[in-house]
Design a protein around this motif. Structure first.
Motif, PDB file in Angstrom:
ATOM      1  N   ASP A   1      12.770 -17.124  58.002  1.00  0.00           N
ATOM      2  CA  ASP A   1      11.996 -17.090  56.749  1.00  0.00           C
ATOM      3  C   ASP A   1      10.805 -18.058  56.823  1.00  0.00           C
ATOM      4  O   ASP A   1      10.691 -18.846  57.773  1.00  0.00           O
ATOM      5  CB  ASP A   1      12.913 -17.321  55.539  1.00  0.00           C
ATOM      6  N   PRO A   2       9.913 -18.011  55.831  1.00  0.00           N
ATOM      7  CA  PRO A   2       8.697 -18.847  55.892  1.00  0.00           C
ATOM      8  C   PRO A   2       8.986 -20.346  55.969  1.00  0.00           C
ATOM      9  O   PRO A   2       8.150 -21.111  56.450  1.00  0.00           O
ATOM     10  CB  PRO A   2       7.961 -18.497  54.585  1.00  0.00           C
ATOM     11  N   ASP A   3      10.164 -20.774  55.524  1.00  0.00           N
ATOM     12  CA  ASP A   3      10.505 -22.196  55.590  1.00  0.00           C
ATOM     13  C   ASP A   3      11.180 -22.570  56.913  1.00  0.00           C
ATOM     14  O   ASP A   3      11.668 -23.696  57.071  1.00  0.00           O
ATOM     15  CB  ASP A   3      11.438 -22.579  54.426  1.00  0.00           C
ATOM     16  N   GLY A   4      11.256 -21.605  57.834  1.00  0.00           N
ATOM     17  CA  GLY A   4      11.807 -21.930  59.154  1.00  0.00           C
ATOM     18  C   GLY A   4      13.310 -21.769  59.281  1.00  0.00           C
ATOM     19  O   GLY A   4      13.892 -22.168  60.293  1.00  0.00           O
ATOM     20  N   TRP A   5      13.957 -21.172  58.292  1.00  0.00           N
ATOM     21  CA  TRP A   5      15.409 -20.963  58.360  1.00  0.00           C
ATOM     22  C   TRP A   5      15.705 -19.631  59.052  1.00  0.00           C
ATOM     23  O   TRP A   5      15.166 -18.597  58.652  1.00  0.00           O
ATOM     24  CB  TRP A   5      16.030 -20.958  56.964  1.00  0.00           C
TER      25      TRP A   5
END
Length: 521
Positions: free
Chosen positions: A387-391
């Motif tokens: 995801d955009p937050d790096g998860w």
């Protein structure tokens, strides 16, 4: 315990230079009586860089390896990592159409093949538009030896992909997971800073690499060995006797899947094997049955046993269950896959995308500097996984306890793990679906004493047709690798479905898993 490797190197070029100076005569690779010192490894990988240049191969180009575990593959991998060429090891158990798909997807210009795979590599290469050059192992070794080691080459940027491992996809075709030097080294320093005892290696330690190099559980071990300047004992493929002999000959560390470990401890030779060399035994891809753990502890009383969990997309291990959490009497924590290793964040998230309350089921999500660069040529699959937050969303369902231990419950994506090999039902279903007598097919994993899980196909006949299960198995075997081929076939009247018409695999699985503690063997 001191670690001689305090340098914060995060690149194989620096690592090989370091050990070639620090331990030039130390054995780096050891296979079938052939040894390669760290000095040789530095020189040979430079020779391979020169060979690549002769074939017009440079940064960003793909080369493939089709073969069993080999010290030659290890050197191709290290040379690629220094330069920023991307090496893609291809599972040798795969069927020709599967090999063809991967070679086509990589666009590899060069395919290096173990001697027994040269013919199949050449046959497959002829069917590809890219027309890759196939070089057999003997020819490759001679060509490398004839080169002068390259001096002037631009080394890979730390974030350039250098390793491309293929992971079976839920949609049928495997996806190329791109890993960089930065991914491969990212958790070294946090582990050292946390002073984890199993992160420290003695100069005479030896890593046994017996799991397949086309998996992170195989190539990842080569990685750890070379990063730490120790000997890597390479076994062409897993066999229990080979593992027992390697341990007697000085192997101190290994990773193994429980199904394979069971074969080792139950082998007739195990009773007379001296296990005193073995310091740490890592297992993963499936939980350790308590009875098997008891057998391991009886057989190897001085060995630290540790469970690890991870995936190709996370460059391997992101959680561990340390030796202290293992008890011969069994305990609740042994049902878990452990807790996040230093440098990694783990969250169990509900369907709303937020962290699930402790003890409630959700999807394991991982934020780690080891998260892959992405899937090769699949931007949408990459953004739906990270995801955009790096998860990174693993697709594994789990609960987390108050101490951060993760208990895997089931596989959101229905994946089957048989003897440490990942099998996705969709892939096997599409192989069987073309059978002229089959109207519908669903593939499930059922418990197996030997393999952890085995593949079963449930099929509905077309009206007016009859089916011989052996015929279905033979049909599948021509199209997919033997480990993906169903071991058994049930002919059923109709498929169980939900209101929207989706086949309920879980309902097909349920009768076989009654009495099991969870739906993951």
């Amino acid at each position: 315990m001191s670690n001689p490797f305090h340098h914060d190197y995060t690149h194989f070029d620096d690592v090989l230079r370091f050990w070639a100076k620090k331990r030039p005569d130390q054995t780096a690779l050891d296979q079938d009586g052939r040894t390669t010192s760290y000095r040789d490894l530095d020189q040979n990988t430079r020779r391979i860089i020169a060979l690549f240049a002769d074939h017009g191969i440079g940064k960003g180009d793909r080369v493939a390896w089709l073969g069993k575990n080999s010290d030659l593959y290890c050197q191709l991998y290290m040379a690629s990592a220094r330069l920023g060429v991307v090496v893609a090891p291809v599972g040798w158990r795969l069927a020709p159409p599967e090999i063809g798909y991967i070679l086509k997807d990589t666009g590899a210009k060069l395919v290096f093949a173990g001697e027994e795979f040269v013919d199949i590599a050449k046959r497959v290469a002829l069917t590809l538009d890219t027309k890759p050059t196939v070089i057999g192992e003997m020819e490759a070794r001679a060509a490398i030896a004839a080169q002068t080691p390259a001096e002037d080459y631009a080394k890979a940027d730390p974030t350039d992909p250098v390793l491309q491992l293929y992971t079976s996809g839920t949609t049928g075709n495997p996806k190329g997971v791109m890993l960089s030097n930065a991914n491969l080294f990212a958790l070294r320093n946090p582990g050292n800073a946390a002073n984890l005892p199993w992160n420290h290696y003695q100069p005479d330690d030896c890593m046994l690499a017996a799991m397949p190099c086309a998996h992170i559980g195989g190539t990842g071990l080569i990685n750890i060995a070379i990063a730490n300047g120790i000997r890597c004992r390479v076994e062409a493929e897993f066999n229990p006797l080979g593992v027992l002999e390697a341990i007697e000959q000085g192997a101190t560390h290994m990773f193994i899947v429980p199904a394979a470990l069971q074969m080792v401890v139950q082998h007739p030779r195990a009773a007379e094997t001296d296990f005193s060399n073995m310091r740490y035994l890592l297992y993963g891809a499936a939980p350790m049955p308590l009875e098997l753990l008891k057998e391991v502890v009886r057989t190897m009383p001085d060995t630290g046993v540790m469970q690890v969990y991870g995936m190709t997309e996370t460059t391997g291990t992101v959680t561990h269950l340390p030796p202290d959490d293992h008890s011969i009497d069994g305990n609740e924590r042994m049902r878990s896959a452990g807790k996040a290793v230093p440098g990694v964040e783990i969250e169990v998230r509900g369907s709303d995308g937020k962290a699930a309350p402790l003890g409630e089921i959700g999807e394991i999500c991982v934020r780690s500097p080891t998260n892959m660069s992405g899937y090769w040529n699949l931007p949408e699959a990459t953004t739906s996984t990270i995801d955009p937050d790096g998860w990174l969303h693993t697709g594994d369902a789990a609960i987390m306890d108050a101490d951060g231990y993760v208990y895997i419950q089931d596989r959101i994506k229905d994946m089957i793990i048989t003897g440490g090999e990942n099998v996705y039902p969709a892939e096997v279903e599409s192989a069987i679906y073309g059978h002229p007598a089959i109207a519908e097919v669903a593939v499930i994993g059922i418990p197996s004493e030997k393999w952890g899980e085995e593949v079963k196909a449930c099929v509905v006949c077309k009206p007016g047709h009859e089916l011989d299960p052996n015929d279905v198995i033979a049909y599948a075997r021509e199209r997919v690798a033997p480990f993906k081929t169903p071991k058994s076939v049930d002919v059923i009247a109709e498929m169980p479905r939900n209101p929207s018409g989706k086949i309920l695999r879980r309902q097909l699985r349920a009768p076989y898993w009654e009495g099991q503690e969870r739906q993951v063997s």
